[in-house]
Design a protein around this motif. Structure first.
Motif, short mmCIF file in Angstrom:
data_model
loop_
_atom_site.label_atom_id
_atom_site.label_comp_id
_atom_site.label_asym_id
_atom_site.label_seq_id
_atom_site.Cartn_x
_atom_site.Cartn_y
_atom_site.Cartn_z
N LEU A 283 92.37 38.04 36.01
CA LEU A 283 91.35 38.54 36.92
C LEU A 283 89.94 38.29 36.38
N ARG B 150 86.42 31.99 39.68
CA ARG B 150 87.05 31.45 40.87
C ARG B 150 86.83 29.94 40.91
N THR C 208 87.52 39.90 52.15
CA THR C 208 87.80 40.22 50.76
C THR C 208 86.69 41.08 50.18
N ALA D 116 85.05 42.08 45.95
CA ALA D 116 85.18 41.88 44.50
C ALA D 116 86.02 42.96 43.84
N CYS E 78 93.25 41.52 46.89
CA CYS E 78 92.54 40.32 47.36
C CYS E 78 92.52 39.25 46.30
N GLN E 79 92.24 39.63 45.07
CA GLN E 79 92.14 38.67 43.97
C GLN E 79 93.50 38.05 43.68
N GLU F 195 94.38 35.65 46.51
CA GLU F 195 93.58 34.44 46.43
C GLU F 195 94.11 33.49 45.36
#
Length: 139
Positions: free
Chosen positions: A16, A20, A49, A51, A56-57, A60
């Motif tokens: 995490l 990205r 989404t 942060a 979400c992370q 993705e």
């Protein structure tokens, strides 16, 4: 709690903290951007989404960055929009409500034709669910 999240992320093979890396061109979401893409005959994939959203992370990194998913998005000429709700943008809140959602993660496919049905994907994505949605006619 943070330790538990780290263990979950590590078990999924997801860092995490890593930056990205998008192979595809994502643009900032706006209703006008959806309308413009549709006026040009393109289907639209919107990633609602934030942060602070762990799900979400994970979605993705593990699904949206999957090579086969990226290939299908590109091959079918999707316009990719990212709706960043990190600071609870009121326009994004309205758009979420318009698809009967109240938060993130939310993934929406708008068809190339504005009169076509909108698809709302599950909150927890799988590669097969996204590929199946992308295989539906979007005209």
């Amino acid at each position: 709690m943070i330790g538990a999240l780290g263990i979950i992320a590590a078990s999924l093979g997801v860092s995490l903290a890593s930056p990205r890396v998008d192979r595809l061109q994502w643009q900032a979401f706006s209703p006008a951007a959806v309308e413009q893409a549709q006026s040009q005959g393109h289907p639209v994939f919107v990633d609602f989404t934030a942060a602070w959203c762990l799900s979400c992370q994970v979605n993705e990194l593990s699904v949206l960055h999957d090579t086969s998913v990226e290939h299908e998005l590109e091959a079918k000429h999707y316009v990719l929009l990212r709706a960043d709700w990190t600071r609870y943008d009121p326009e994004i809140t309205r758009q979420l409500a318009s698809v009967s959602r109240s938060g993130v993660p939310t993934y929406v496919i708008y068809p190339a034709q504005p009169t076509g049905p909108v698809q709302v994907l599950p909150e927890l994505l799988t590669r097969s669910a996204v590929l199946s949605a992308l295989s539906q006619p979007q005209s």
